[in-house]
Design a protein around this motif. Structure first.
Motif, PDB file in Angstrom:
ATOM      1  N   LEU A   1     -49.779  31.190 -23.834  1.00  0.00           N
ATOM      2  CA  LEU A   1     -48.930  31.954 -24.893  1.00  0.00           C
ATOM      3  C   LEU A   1     -49.892  32.196 -26.537  1.00  0.00           C
ATOM      4  O   LEU A   1     -51.004  31.247 -25.802  1.00  0.00           O
ATOM      5  CB  LEU A   1     -47.568  30.909 -25.044  1.00  0.00           C
ATOM      6  CG  LEU A   1     -46.528  31.198 -24.156  1.00  0.00           C
ATOM      7  CD1 LEU A   1     -45.735  30.878 -23.972  1.00  0.00           C
ATOM      8  CD2 LEU A   1     -45.895  32.871 -23.980  1.00  0.00           C
TER       9      LEU A   1
ATOM     10  N   LEU B   1     -42.620  39.586 -30.189  1.00  0.00           N
ATOM     11  CA  LEU B   1     -43.046  40.595 -31.283  1.00  0.00           C
ATOM     12  C   LEU B   1     -44.571  41.523 -31.098  1.00  0.00           C
ATOM     13  O   LEU B   1     -45.347  42.694 -30.024  1.00  0.00           O
ATOM     14  CB  LEU B   1     -42.795  40.757 -32.335  1.00  0.00           C
ATOM     15  CG  LEU B   1     -41.505  40.970 -32.853  1.00  0.00           C
ATOM     16  CD1 LEU B   1     -41.486  40.231 -34.767  1.00  0.00           C
ATOM     17  CD2 LEU B   1     -40.633  41.573 -33.367  1.00  0.00           C
ATOM     18  N   ILE B   2     -45.612  40.236 -30.256  1.00  0.00           N
ATOM     19  CA  ILE B   2     -47.327  40.910 -30.165  1.00  0.00           C
ATOM     20  C   ILE B   2     -46.412  41.787 -28.871  1.00  0.00           C
ATOM     21  O   ILE B   2     -47.463  42.511 -28.023  1.00  0.00           O
ATOM     22  CB  ILE B   2     -47.255  39.403 -30.152  1.00  0.00           C
ATOM     23  CG1 ILE B   2     -48.488  39.206 -31.102  1.00  0.00           C
ATOM     24  CG2 ILE B   2     -48.903  40.178 -29.095  1.00  0.00           C
ATOM     25  CD1 ILE B   2     -48.679  37.751 -30.928  1.00  0.00           C
ATOM     26  N   GLY B   3     -46.002  40.998 -27.892  1.00  0.00           N
ATOM     27  CA  GLY B   3     -45.677  41.923 -26.602  1.00  0.00           C
ATOM     28  C   GLY B   3     -45.321  43.486 -26.031  1.00  0.00           C
ATOM     29  O   GLY B   3     -45.924  43.420 -25.695  1.00  0.00           O
TER      30      GLY B   3
ATOM     31  N   ARG C   1     -47.021  41.606 -16.973  1.00  0.00           N
ATOM     32  CA  ARG C   1     -47.973  39.955 -16.252  1.00  0.00           C
ATOM     33  C   ARG C   1     -47.153  38.817 -17.140  1.00  0.00           C
ATOM     34  O   ARG C   1     -46.908  38.865 -18.166  1.00  0.00           O
ATOM     35  CB  ARG C   1     -48.885  40.357 -15.662  1.00  0.00           C
ATOM     36  CG  ARG C   1     -50.006  39.659 -16.619  1.00  0.00           C
ATOM     37  CD  ARG C   1     -51.370  39.240 -16.130  1.00  0.00           C
ATOM     38  NE  ARG C   1     -51.288  38.570 -14.597  1.00  0.00           N
ATOM     39  CZ  ARG C   1     -51.952  37.593 -14.496  1.00  0.00           C
ATOM     40  NH1 ARG C   1     -53.366  38.117 -14.228  1.00  0.00           N
ATOM     41  NH2 ARG C   1     -52.203  36.461 -13.884  1.00  0.00           N
TER      42      ARG C   1
ATOM     43  N   ASP D   1     -55.758  33.530 -30.687  1.00  0.00           N
ATOM     44  CA  ASP D   1     -54.972  32.470 -29.646  1.00  0.00           C
ATOM     45  C   ASP D   1     -54.810  32.015 -27.952  1.00  0.00           C
ATOM     46  O   ASP D   1     -55.242  31.068 -27.727  1.00  0.00           O
ATOM     47  CB  ASP D   1     -53.286  32.191 -29.568  1.00  0.00           C
ATOM     48  CG  ASP D   1     -53.159  32.121 -30.990  1.00  0.00           C
ATOM     49  OD1 ASP D   1     -54.353  31.022 -32.311  1.00  0.00           O
ATOM     50  OD2 ASP D   1     -52.161  31.378 -31.741  1.00  0.00           O
ATOM     51  N   SER D   2     -55.442  33.692 -27.531  1.00  0.00           N
ATOM     52  CA  SER D   2     -55.895  34.064 -26.049  1.00  0.00           C
ATOM     53  C   SER D   2     -56.534  35.750 -25.769  1.00  0.00           C
ATOM     54  O   SER D   2     -55.599  35.910 -26.056  1.00  0.00           O
ATOM     55  CB  SER D   2     -54.666  33.850 -25.478  1.00  0.00           C
ATOM     56  OG  SER D   2     -54.034  34.019 -24.282  1.00  0.00           O
TER      57      SER D   2
ATOM     58  N   ARG E   1     -50.294  41.141 -35.786  1.00  0.00           N
ATOM     59  CA  ARG E   1     -49.921  40.218 -34.457  1.00  0.00           C
ATOM     60  C   ARG E   1     -50.937  40.369 -33.217  1.00  0.00           C
ATOM     61  O   ARG E   1     -51.466  39.178 -32.534  1.00  0.00           O
ATOM     62  CB  ARG E   1     -48.444  40.701 -34.055  1.00  0.00           C
ATOM     63  CG  ARG E   1     -48.173  40.377 -35.037  1.00  0.00           C
ATOM     64  CD  ARG E   1     -46.337  40.131 -34.060  1.00  0.00           C
ATOM     65  NE  ARG E   1     -45.894  42.179 -34.115  1.00  0.00           N
ATOM     66  CZ  ARG E   1     -45.322  42.992 -34.789  1.00  0.00           C
ATOM     67  NH1 ARG E   1     -44.896  41.857 -35.932  1.00  0.00           N
ATOM     68  NH2 ARG E   1     -45.235  43.642 -34.570  1.00  0.00           N
ATOM     69  N   SER E   2     -51.536  41.287 -33.731  1.00  0.00           N
ATOM     70  CA  SER E   2     -52.595  41.825 -32.630  1.00  0.00           C
ATOM     71  C   SER E   2     -53.939  41.167 -33.011  1.00  0.00           C
ATOM     72  O   SER E   2     -54.719  40.593 -32.022  1.00  0.00           O
ATOM     73  CB  SER E   2     -53.412  43.831 -32.702  1.00  0.00           C
ATOM     74  OG  SER E   2     -53.621  43.780 -34.191  1.00  0.00           O
TER      75      SER E   2
ATOM     76  N   VAL F   1     -42.788  44.339 -23.498  1.00  0.00           N
ATOM     77  CA  VAL F   1     -43.361  44.903 -23.047  1.00  0.00           C
ATOM     78  C   VAL F   1     -42.661  46.278 -22.255  1.00  0.00           C
ATOM     79  O   VAL F   1     -42.788  47.260 -22.629  1.00  0.00           O
ATOM     80  CB  VAL F   1     -44.468  44.819 -22.037  1.00  0.00           C
ATOM     81  CG1 VAL F   1     -45.663  46.315 -21.392  1.00  0.00           C
ATOM     82  CG2 VAL F   1     -45.276  43.853 -22.255  1.00  0.00           C
TER      83      VAL F   1
ATOM     84  N   SER G   1     -54.229  36.707 -22.383  1.00  0.00           N
ATOM     85  CA  SER G   1     -53.151  37.344 -22.695  1.00  0.00           C
ATOM     86  C   SER G   1     -52.871  38.731 -23.735  1.00  0.00           C
ATOM     87  O   SER G   1     -52.517  39.704 -23.091  1.00  0.00           O
ATOM     88  CB  SER G   1     -52.448  36.272 -22.750  1.00  0.00           C
ATOM     89  OG  SER G   1     -51.983  35.362 -23.676  1.00  0.00           O
TER      90      SER G   1
ATOM     91  N   ALA H   1     -53.102  37.466 -31.829  1.00  0.00           N
ATOM     92  CA  ALA H   1     -53.032  37.057 -30.080  1.00  0.00           C
ATOM     93  C   ALA H   1     -54.426  36.831 -29.725  1.00  0.00           C
ATOM     94  O   ALA H   1     -54.756  36.578 -28.576  1.00  0.00           O
ATOM     95  CB  ALA H   1     -52.540  38.621 -29.941  1.00  0.00           C
TER      96      ALA H   1
ATOM     97  N   ARG I   1     -55.386  25.682 -19.730  1.00  0.00           N
ATOM     98  CA  ARG I   1     -54.964  26.836 -20.150  1.00  0.00           C
ATOM     99  C   ARG I   1     -56.275  27.241 -18.653  1.00  0.00           C
ATOM    100  O   ARG I   1     -56.969  27.003 -18.155  1.00  0.00           O
ATOM    101  CB  ARG I   1     -55.519  27.345 -21.494  1.00  0.00           C
ATOM    102  CG  ARG I   1     -54.900  26.539 -22.474  1.00  0.00           C
ATOM    103  CD  ARG I   1     -55.593  26.709 -23.314  1.00  0.00           C
ATOM    104  NE  ARG I   1     -54.777  28.262 -24.194  1.00  0.00           N
ATOM    105  CZ  ARG I   1     -55.535  28.958 -24.905  1.00  0.00           C
ATOM    106  NH1 ARG I   1     -56.050  28.676 -25.221  1.00  0.00           N
ATOM    107  NH2 ARG I   1     -54.564  30.490 -24.790  1.00  0.00           N
TER     108      ARG I   1
ATOM    109  N   ARG J   1     -41.839  37.028 -23.385  1.00  0.00           N
ATOM    110  CA  ARG J   1     -42.809  38.469 -23.394  1.00  0.00           C
ATOM    111  C   ARG J   1     -43.359  39.472 -22.671  1.00  0.00           C
ATOM    112  O   ARG J   1     -43.498  40.679 -22.944  1.00  0.00           O
ATOM    113  CB  ARG J   1     -44.679  38.159 -23.878  1.00  0.00           C
ATOM    114  CG  ARG J   1     -45.318  38.424 -25.088  1.00  0.00           C
ATOM    115  CD  ARG J   1     -46.026  37.214 -25.031  1.00  0.00           C
ATOM    116  NE  ARG J   1     -47.234  37.164 -23.706  1.00  0.00           N
ATOM    117  CZ  ARG J   1     -48.505  36.060 -23.604  1.00  0.00           C
ATOM    118  NH1 ARG J   1     -48.807  35.779 -24.837  1.00  0.00           N
ATOM    119  NH2 ARG J   1     -48.916  36.192 -22.616  1.00  0.00           N
TER     120      ARG J   1
ATOM    121  N   ALA K   1     -53.348  41.457 -21.190  1.00  0.00           N
ATOM    122  CA  ALA K   1     -52.263  41.267 -20.558  1.00  0.00           C
ATOM    123  C   ALA K   1     -51.051  41.744 -21.369  1.00  0.00           C
ATOM    124  O   ALA K   1     -50.699  42.816 -21.013  1.00  0.00           O
ATOM    125  CB  ALA K   1     -52.360  40.724 -20.254  1.00  0.00           C
ATOM    126  N   ILE K   2     -51.572  42.191 -22.879  1.00  0.00           N
ATOM    127  CA  ILE K   2     -50.349  43.066 -23.413  1.00  0.00           C
ATOM    128  C   ILE K   2     -50.944  44.359 -24.376  1.00  0.00           C
ATOM    129  O   ILE K   2     -49.887  44.875 -24.663  1.00  0.00           O
ATOM    130  CB  ILE K   2     -48.887  42.314 -24.473  1.00  0.00           C
ATOM    131  CG1 ILE K   2     -50.060  41.329 -25.156  1.00  0.00           C
ATOM    132  CG2 ILE K   2     -48.367  41.438 -23.708  1.00  0.00           C
ATOM    133  CD1 ILE K   2     -50.084  41.317 -26.945  1.00  0.00           C
TER     134      ILE K   2
ATOM    135  N   PRO L   1     -47.767  44.612 -36.715  1.00  0.00           N
ATOM    136  CA  PRO L   1     -48.496  44.993 -35.330  1.00  0.00           C
ATOM    137  C   PRO L   1     -50.115  44.692 -36.080  1.00  0.00           C
ATOM    138  O   PRO L   1     -50.854  44.242 -34.917  1.00  0.00           O
ATOM    139  CB  PRO L   1     -47.925  45.881 -34.581  1.00  0.00           C
ATOM    140  CG  PRO L   1     -46.955  46.859 -35.512  1.00  0.00           C
ATOM    141  CD  PRO L   1     -47.552  46.212 -36.698  1.00  0.00           C
TER     142      PRO L   1
END
Ligand code: ATP
Ligand code: MG
Lengths: 366, 259
Positions: free
Chosen positions: B89, B100-102, B82, A207-208, A200-201, B168, A211, A204, A361, B164, A214-215, A197
């Motif tokens: 993305l 998986l990031i979700g 959301r 890239d954005s 991946r974070s 969550v 979002s 994240a 975007r 995604r 948002a997760i 994880p």
């Protein structure tokens, strides 16, 4: 073309994609371990230097290639690692096995501290802020002369592990194996980060940022962690570089070193561990190649110096520009394309790797 | 008790009041739609709930507690996921990695154990993968599992973003124009999925949508907005026939509330 059948989720969680890949990496490691038996001390020294560059490159790669935070300050963190390592050994008399990990920790701490004020900066602004760190570090080393030796520099003591010496001139294979061991450990840790994880974070955030939040990714904390890990690894490389150089001062860790590190990972290919190694190979062996060519020309034409002194810098610059124009994905990106071409032969399309139409975007909620 | 509650929420950007005195409550298990012409303030309401913006006045409560003290990254932990109007993305990652990031809010391991890849980390990864695979099966994303987002067509990206948000495992799902830019068939798929999300997964849905056909077929209640002001809240039929709503659309020179 090879088709890999996966029958469990664990197949995707392993260190390698499949057994063939594992075979090649194990072979590569075996060759690397055996190198000192077939090469003389000069080349082993160059190989060790290449590994040190690769370790520093992996540190920077994590930050730039995976977390998307450009840094022009990594020479400063190499300096933190190098000086901490030597000062702990000489002033406090601590053994290398203790001072070396601590030098990484010190650099990691420095990186995390830098991440606090710069958490809200992006792209070029972050690059400039970190550039300032690089400049400050040079002055800092001079100002802290009582500990760092300032302008006159500081001697790195011989590495001693359980009584065995690892001086790079006396025991070149030993020093090489030591750096190889560190490099392998860093690669393993890096791979583990990428398949977890945490990795991946980082992606994240790269890239954005919108979002990522948002997760549930805490931007400030993730950036601090990425700076700490990156600077920590680079600090370890700095400590090894100190022992490799034998003696170093403020001019060892200039802004030019920071730029070289960044160029190295861009040439190698951003966003992959391979990229750090490929870039390190270029950085290590380009000066060698140039001096070989220079000698050849001197012999052939008898001219004392047909090539001007700044030729190495110019060559680096030219290579970098060529890569950015022709292959922004770096050497590793080019390799992937060649491999895919042969794997899919004759079905590879020209625009296979072209990006689909870009979509606007969300800029509004920045 | 209602799941999400907005009370007299006002938001202005400089001189422009994007949302003015918005008050509504979304009940658990319902599909609630926001409609209105462009620039009505629908996405701004989403950004307020996600805490990207802080309202000038009013209160936003989730499960009875105010969320105005939360940072944006705390919101998914509460159970709100959301999607974005202009797809956001992770471009250089695969579909599977995006899902998986979700799962980030479900992360239990810490950085050290992950760097060492301790056995607990692997067990947890298997669980995340299982959850991601469930989403892939639900949205029929199998052909794209290992594809990079940057090479995918628009329609697929839209669905990956929905996936995604589902990864969550939220209580409340905010969908900003889930069907915009999709073909008629894809829009039908979205309608089915929203039904299943509500009925099978038990997730409450708050969505913004311009396609009145989709709004009619899936939503229980609709709120119509224009220029930041609430025009009416009611069933899709009530809202569509409301004079103020028709006025708002026709006033724009549009061809009526059915667009
Ligand atoms: N960050 C911002 N800064 C300044 N103005 C903004 C910002 N976000 C939104 N606005 C303005 O607020 C108003 C409402 O915007 P919003 O995005 O909520 O509209 P919308 O109802 O989602 O419209 P659409 O149907 O086009 O998506 C618009 O006039 C917009 O220009
Ligand atoms: Mg909108």
């Amino acid at each position: 073309m090879r088709i890999v059948f996966k029958t469990s989720y664990d197949a995707d969680l392993g260190l390698f994609v499949h057994r063939y890949q594992a075979f090649w990496y194990v072979l590569l490691l075996a060759v690397a371990v055996g190198l000192p038996f077939v090469m003389n001390d000069f080349w082993i020294g160059e190989a060790a230097l290449m590994l040190i560059w690769a370790i520093a490159g992996m540190g920077l790669m994590l930050l730039v290639g995976h977390a998307g935070q450009p840094s022009l300050g990594h020479a400063a963190f190499m300096a933190v690692g190098a000086y901490t390592n030597v000062i702990l050994q000489t002033s406090l008399g601590w053994p290398f096995l203790v001072s070396f990990p601590l030098s990484g920790c010190a650099a990691a701490l420095a990186g995390a501290l830098l991440a606090l004020p710069t958490a809200r900066l992006h792209g070029i602004y972050l690059a400039i802020a970190t550039l300032a760190v690089s400049v400050l570090a040079e002055d800092g080393i001079v100002m802290l002369a009582p500990w760092t030796g300032g302008v006159s520099g500081i001697f790195a003591p011989d590495i001693k592990i359980f009584g065995v010496g690892f001086n790079r001139y006396v025991n070149a294979p030993g020093f090489y194996w030591l750096t190889l061991g560190v490099a392998v450990l860093v690669v393993l840790g890096y791979r583990n980060i990428l398949r977890s994880p945490l990795g991946r974070s980082l992606v994240a955030v790269r890239d954005s940022e919108i979002s990522a939040q948002a997760i549930g990714v805490n931007l400030a904390r993730t950036k601090a962690v990425s700076f700490a890990l990156s600077c920590g690894v680079t600090g370890l490389a700095g400590a090894l570089m100190g022992h490799f150089a034998g003696v170093f001062n403020h001019e060892t860790f200039t802004i030019f070193l920071s730029i070289t590190l960044l160029m190295m990972i861009v040439i190698g290919g951003l966003g992959s561990i391979h990229g750090a190694f490929l870039g390190a190979i270029v950085i290590t062996f380009l000066p060698l190649a140039i001096s070989i060519v220079r000698e050849f020309l001197n012999e052939r034409f008898g001219t004392a110096s047909v090539m001007p002194p700044g030729i190495e810098t110019a060559a680096f610059g030219a290579i970098l520009i060529a890569f950015i124009l022709l292959e922004p994905m770096g050497i590793y990106g080019r390799w992937i394309k060649i491999r895919t071409y042969f794997e899919l032969f004759p079905f590879c399309r020209r625009d296979m790797f072209r990006r689909q139409r870009g979509y606007l975007r969300t800029e509004r909620i920045r | 008790m209602s799941l999400l509650e907005l009370e007299d929420v006002t938001m202005s950007f400089g001189g422009l009041t994007a949302v003015e005195g918005a008050s509504f409550a979304v009940n658990p298990g319902e599909v609630f739609a926001l409609v209105g012409p462009n620039g009505a303030g629908k996405s701004t309401i989403f950004n307020l709930v996600s805490r990207y913006c802080t309202p000038g006045g009013g209160d936003i409560r989730f499960e009875g507690k105010s969320i105005l003290g939360c940072a944006p990254h705390d919101i998914p932990r509460l159970g709100i996921a959301r999607t974005f109007q202009n797809i956001e993305l992770f471009e250089h990652a695969t579909v599977l990695q995006n899902l998986l990031i979700g799962r980030h809010t479900h992360r239990r391991s810490n950085a050290i154990s992950e760097i060492l890849h301790l056995p607990g980390v692997r067990a947890e990864e298997r669980r995340h993968r299982l959850a991601a695979e469930k989403v892939i099966d639900f949205l029929d994303l199998q052909p794209y599992r290992e594809s990079l987002i940057m090479g995918l067509p628009y329609g697929v990206r839209k669905i990956v973003e929905l996936g995604r948000a589902l990864a969550v495992e939220p209580k409340l799902l905010l969908l900003d124009e889930p069907a915009s830019g999709l073909s008629a068939e894809e829009t039908d798929d979205v309608a089915f999925w929203i039904e299943d999300i509500r009925k099978v997964m038990g997730i409450t849905v708050l969505m913004v949508e311009h396609d009145m056909g989709l709004v009619r077929s899936v939503s229980d209640r609709v709120l119509a907005l224009a220029d930041g002001k609430t025009l009416v809240i009611g069933t899709p039929q009530e809202v569509q026939t409301d004079p103020a709503v028709i006025e708002a659309y026709i006033g724009l020179g549009d061809d009526g509330a059915d667009e």
